[in-house]
Every structure is written in C-alpha cells, then in structure tokens.
Design a protein around this motif. Structure first.
Motif, PDB file in Angstrom:
ATOM      1  N   ILE A  66       0.828  -1.221   0.000  1.00  0.00           N
ATOM      2  CA  ILE A  66       0.000   0.000   0.000  1.00  0.00           C
ATOM      3  C   ILE A  66       0.859   1.267   0.000  1.00  0.00           C
ATOM      4  O   ILE A  66       0.357   2.344  -0.294  1.00  0.00           O
ATOM      5  CB  ILE A  66      -1.024   0.050   1.168  1.00  0.00           C
ATOM      6  CG1 ILE A  66      -0.330   0.095   2.522  1.00  0.00           C
ATOM      7  CG2 ILE A  66      -2.001  -1.100   1.076  1.00  0.00           C
ATOM      8  CD1 ILE A  66      -1.300   0.333   3.665  1.00  0.00           C
ATOM      9  N   ILE A  67       2.151   1.132   0.300  1.00  0.00           N
ATOM     10  CA  ILE A  67       3.009   2.326   0.332  1.00  0.00           C
ATOM     11  C   ILE A  67       3.109   2.974  -1.059  1.00  0.00           C
ATOM     12  O   ILE A  67       3.023   4.199  -1.181  1.00  0.00           O
ATOM     13  CB  ILE A  67       4.410   1.968   0.870  1.00  0.00           C
ATOM     14  CG1 ILE A  67       4.321   1.730   2.388  1.00  0.00           C
ATOM     15  CG2 ILE A  67       5.421   3.073   0.571  1.00  0.00           C
ATOM     16  CD1 ILE A  67       5.600   1.222   3.011  1.00  0.00           C
ATOM     17  N   LEU A  70      -0.080   4.923  -1.972  1.00  0.00           N
ATOM     18  CA  LEU A  70      -0.230   6.063  -1.055  1.00  0.00           C
ATOM     19  C   LEU A  70       0.702   7.208  -1.474  1.00  0.00           C
ATOM     20  O   LEU A  70       0.325   8.376  -1.431  1.00  0.00           O
ATOM     21  CB  LEU A  70       0.082   5.641   0.389  1.00  0.00           C
ATOM     22  CG  LEU A  70      -1.025   4.861   1.121  1.00  0.00           C
ATOM     23  CD1 LEU A  70      -0.539   4.417   2.496  1.00  0.00           C
ATOM     24  CD2 LEU A  70      -2.288   5.690   1.262  1.00  0.00           C
ATOM     25  N   PHE A  77       3.667  10.666   2.119  1.00  0.00           N
ATOM     26  CA  PHE A  77       3.965   9.259   2.451  1.00  0.00           C
ATOM     27  C   PHE A  77       5.357   8.836   1.953  1.00  0.00           C
ATOM     28  O   PHE A  77       5.793   7.724   2.202  1.00  0.00           O
ATOM     29  CB  PHE A  77       2.913   8.334   1.841  1.00  0.00           C
ATOM     30  CG  PHE A  77       1.567   8.441   2.501  1.00  0.00           C
ATOM     31  CD1 PHE A  77       1.320   7.840   3.729  1.00  0.00           C
ATOM     32  CD2 PHE A  77       0.538   9.143   1.900  1.00  0.00           C
ATOM     33  CE1 PHE A  77       0.079   7.934   4.348  1.00  0.00           C
ATOM     34  CE2 PHE A  77      -0.708   9.255   2.513  1.00  0.00           C
ATOM     35  CZ  PHE A  77      -0.935   8.650   3.742  1.00  0.00           C
TER      36      PHE A  77
END
Lengths: 343, 249
Positions: A66-67, A70, A77
C-alpha cells in the motif's frame, strides 16, 4: 545517492525506520505467541511460531504494497518509500522462517526429501477444496527471495533498470499466490468469518488504493499531440518556481521545470527506480532531486553531477506568448540543451 | 530544500509529513494488534493432545505385529482370572512406522515417549531400545461388531494423537501423507451427530496395514464401507481402499 556500493548507506531516517520496523515485528510476534499460549494452551510452540510468522509476513506484505499507491496520492507518504526495501527484505525473512518451519514440521524426518515431499504430497490441482496450497507458498517465497537478494543498487545497476523493475513487479504475482495460499490452506480448516473478513479487508485496501492511484495517473497520460515538431505543453505561469509540470508527449512523460527565469525539460523517469522526477524539486545546488530516493540531475543536460553517472533524456524547449513548447523527440540521455529564457 | 520537500537523507522531516507518517505507523500497529487478536478469536479450539517430547520412559510388555503394531502391557486387575492388557500403538521416531515384525509375540523392554489424546495412548519407541525378554505370544480374538458405512477423515495417528496440534484437516494434509508414507498407522476419525468422536484403526480387508493405498484420500471428508471389530479399547475398520468415496469433489 552514493558513488560506491556499500551494504547500507545509513542515515538518521533509515535508523528510525528500522528500529520501528524491528520493534513492530518483535512486538507482533510476542503478542501473537502470548495470546496463542493464553487462549489456546494446547497449541504446540511450532504451531504458534508457524502461524505467528505466517500472519506477520502477510501483514508486512500488505504494508509494502500500500506504500506505493499512497505515495502516488500524497508525497507526504514518501518517507515510507525511501527505505521500503528494508521492509521488503524483512517480509522475505519473516516469510522464510514461516516456510522453513512449515517444511521442517510437515515434510522433514520422513522417507523422502522434504522439498520433494512439498511438491508430491498433494497433487490434486483440479480440486479447489483440496488444492496443494503449500506449493503456492513455496513459489511466492522463491519470488520474494529473488527480490530480496537483488534489493540493492548494485543489482539495479547491473541487471539494468527495466529488468530489475520487471523482476520486482513480480511482487504482485507473489501477493496473488500468497492470498491463494491462505484461502486454499488455513482458511479451508479455520472457517470463522472474522479471518476471511480480515484478509478481505487487506485485499480491499491493496486493490482499492492501486485503483485510485491508477485513476489519478490516467490524467497524466493524456497525450498532447501536434503536427509540428514542437507541441504546446503548458503555460509558463502554470509551473511553480523550482518545480515542474508533467505532460505526456509522444508516449513519454516529460518533466518541464521552471527555475531562475529559465525552462528545461527532461524525461520524467528517474534512472534509479523509475521515480517521477517531475514531482521532485530543483534545490539550491541547481539539481533536480527525485522525490523517491533523492537521485539528482542537472536540468540542462539530464546528467547527475560528478562523480555520479546517471543520465536521463532531455528535450528541446522554446517559449512563445507565455506558452512552453516541447520538442516531440527526446535527445539522447545526457545531451545538453540550452534552457529557454522566460522574457 | 523547502519545508514541504523532504528526502530521507535530509536531517529533519517537515512537521506535516512527520504527522502523516506517525498516523500511518500508529495505524499499522493497530492493524497488527487487531490481526493478532482476530487470528486467535477466529481459530478453532485445539485438541487436548500431548507429546511428552524429551521425557523418555521405560515400558515392558508383549509386542503384537498385526496391521497396527501394539505393545500389550499387563494390567494389575484380572478378568475372570485372565490377564487384561493396556494397548499402546507403537511408532518410530520422525515420520516412520515401527518395524514390529521381528518382535512379534515377544515380551520386551523398551524405552519410549508417550503421545496421548484423551484415553488413546501411543509410544514413540527410542531407536534400538527394544530388548527381548522372552517369547510370550498372546492369543486375543477381535470382537466383530458388524459391517458399517462410515463418513470421516483419514489422519496419521502419530500427529493426531499429539505430536502436532492441530494434527488433522487441510493444513495438515501434506504432513499426514508424509507420515503414512513412512509407515505411521492411519486412523479413521468419525464424528456422530452429537459431536462424539470415534477413532478406528484402518486396515485392509485381510487385516494388513493400508498406507500407500490411501494417500490420495487423506485429510478430507470421505465415505467407506467395511467391517468394524474391537480389541480391548481399540476399534479396527477393515476396508477395501479402492472403494473410498470422496464426499466433496
């Protein structure tokens, strides 16, 4: 950026990142094993360890995945991305402990080689309920292993960025295999809805964020076309000082930078890990700095300042009536182009 | 570089970025705690089964090397003046069956580790620990209980009785196959409508061990007909492996 290869170029953020990561992993394992030993005193220590490391690896893989989206949605992020490879390598090690313990527990001390046993103990590939889920986990672990051992700039340079990137895109194959490994394995026996809901929530987060990020990116990929060699890309006033606007010209994303009363255009793709240079900034040193890992390039020639050797393609630019025009064809990486002066 | 643009090698993270990262880290920790709690709330209760790993005890009794090898240990109480026996199925270390043929009908001393689940006990025999005392064949007839069609699951007895927990169902399938390949006797687990569990030793119709013949049907719901008999507290189920039917395809 580093001019020579070292195992890890430590800095303050990397140290904080790794301390949080290691304490998080250790805390999770202690909590998982402690809860298991309290609520299920009949569970064996091997089962506690196998399930603890397995769930930890799945959780870490979700965080790894998910990084990326994001960071596409907000640059705030980006510090998570800066040292993401440590998260990825940790995910492999945790998964390897899970896999190693499982192979020893379920396949060692028998009459055939444990790895042969993994591949031959269950061959019912045509059955969903009885599918050999351990093979899926083994293949995923091999992919994570290849990613972990090549997770260094030495390999990025020597494998070349496209090969390295393709190899590391396989993380999505590993993710799909591991979801199937869980669905066709432990969730066939442990049927409580809360377990399926937890996994479903993780998948929803990973897939959902990727779709939202992809939707945002589609606006960037709207092609600008023209019959002339130069295409109108944007107006000068659209570009913030020391920053860029990104346009897609002839199928390639171009970062058009404004700085010190001048305009220059380079490929948007950083040579390091394909980071978006157009989301970077020109610093006091006059270099474009990639927002992902801080690789730098001179805006006039797309070359990293010495002693570094990375180069990106440049584009001829001109300004007329407050509009920026960019040539449709890129120049060879590292080619000097006179910056267009803003009148 | 300005406040809003940050690369990891710079000395200080901008406040707004740091706030977002802190929220992310807290969310990740909450997710981790939630996963650990949900994982244990969601798992089925583990059976009360025990493997006394590291505790080696001495046993003395007579070995019977039928389809399932047993050590018959004489109890102190007698039945109409005749001796009564406690039966311990025997296995070797690792995923290996115990080769009992050469000790059949012999009174022996051996060292082993107890494995038990409820009232069912097994001994993992320590390699080369068996000492023959004397020949002591025991004539014991099985009581025939009739023909039955039963639904249940094939497991490897060693893991099911306590070496692994859980030692049955899908996640344990590969291990069960490896154990049965190595000669661990198979058990057939049957649950009635009240949830009561019966364990039956699986044998061929002629009373021989069935291991390789049933590997493809382990750890899944199956149905099979056969003759049920009893020796002491143990039930035996004699089947024709070619007639095993899967309940779920």
């Amino acid at each position: 950026m580093s001019e020579k290869y070292v195992a890890i170029s430590w800095n303050r953020q990397k140290k904080i990142y790794d301390i949080i990561l290691i304490s998080g992993v250790a805390g999770y394992l202690l909590l998982f094993i402690g809860l298991g030993a309290s609520f299920q005193p009949n569970a064996t220590i091997e089962t506690l360890l196998i399930r603890g490391f397995g769930t930890c690896a799945i959780l870490l893989l979700h965080i790894v995945l998910i990084i990326g989206p994001l960071c596409r949605l907000s640059p705030k992020f980006l510090p998570l991305l800066y040292n993401r490879r440590h998260l990825g390598v940790t995910t492999f090690f945790i998964g390897a402990v899970h896999g190693g313990l499982s192979i020893f527990q379920f396949h060692a001390l028998g009459v055939i080689n444990p790895f042969v046993s993994v591949l031959t103990s269950n061959t019912r590939f045509s059955s969903i309920a009885d599918f050999p889920f351990q093979v899926l986990g083994l293949i995923a672990l091999v992919i994570l292993f290849l990613m972990a051992v090549t997770s260094h700039d030495f390999w990025l340079k020597n494998l070349t960025a496209p090969v390295w990137k393709t190899l590391h895109i396989l993380v999505y194959v590993a993710y799909a295999l591991l979801i199937a490994h869980v669905l066709l394995g432990v969730l066939q026996a442990e049927t409580a809805p809360i377990l399926s809901i937890s996994l479903g929530f993780g998948m929803f987060l990973v897939v959902g964020l990727h779709l939202i990020a992809a939707f945002k990116e589609t606006n960037l990929d709207k092609e600008i076309s023209s019959n002339d060699d130069f295409v109108e890309a944007c107006s000068v006033s659209e570009i913030p000082e020391k920053r860029a606007c990104i346009r897609t010209i002839s199928g390639e994303r171009v970062a058009i930078f404004k700085y010190d009363g001048k305009i220059s255009a380079v490929s948007n793709v950083c040579q390091h890990q394909n980071g978006p240079l157009g989301e970077g900034k020109i610093g006091d040193d006059g270099c474009i700095t990639c927002p992902w890992h801080g690789f730098q390039y001179k805006p006039e020639n797309g070359a990293s300042p010495p002693p570094f050797t990375e180069k990106v393609p440049t584009f001829n630019v001109k300004i007329a009536d407050g509009k920026v025009f960019v040539h449709k064809k890129s120049n060879k990486a590292g080619t000097f182009v006179e910056a267009a002066r803003i009148e | 570089m300005n406040e809003d643009f940050y690369i990891g090698y710079l000395p200080k993270m901008p406040k707004n970025t740091a706030r977002v990262i802190k929220i992310f880290v807290v969310a990740a920790f909450v997710a981790a705690i939630g996963l650990a709690v949900f994982a244990w709330i969601g798992q089925k209760p583990f059976a009360k089964s025990v493997f006394e790993f590291g505790t080696i005890k001495d046993f003395e009794g007579t070995i019977q090397a039928d389809g399932v090898p047993f050590l018959l240990v004489e109890k102190s109480d007698k039945n109409n003046g005749l001796p009564t026996f406690e039966r311990f199925p025997l296995v070797a270390e690792g995923k290996h069956g115990f080769d009992a043929k050469r000790f059949d009908g012999q009174k022996v001393k051996l060292k082993g580790t107890r494995i038990y689940r409820d009232d069912l006990q097994m001994i993992e025999v320590v390699s080369d620990s068996v000492e023959i005392i004397s020949a002591n064949p025991i004539e014991e007839k099985a009581k025939n209980l009739g023909k039955f069609k039963l639904k249940g699951e094939i497991v490897d007895s060693k893991c099911y009785l306590g070496v692994m927990n859980p030692g049955q169902s899908k996640p344990h399938r590969d291990c069960a196959v490896a154990c049965l390949r190595g000669g661990i006797p198979p058990l057939f687990i049957v649950k009635d409508s009240m949830g009561n569990v019966s364990e039956l030793w699986l044998l061929s119709e002629t009373g021989e061990a069935v291991n390789k013949e049933i590997l493809d049907f382990v750890a899944e719901p199956i149905e099979i007909s056969g003759g049920v008999s009893r020796k002491g507290d143990h039930l035996f189920f004699k089947i024709n492996p070619t007639q095993i039917k899967r309940i779920l395809e």
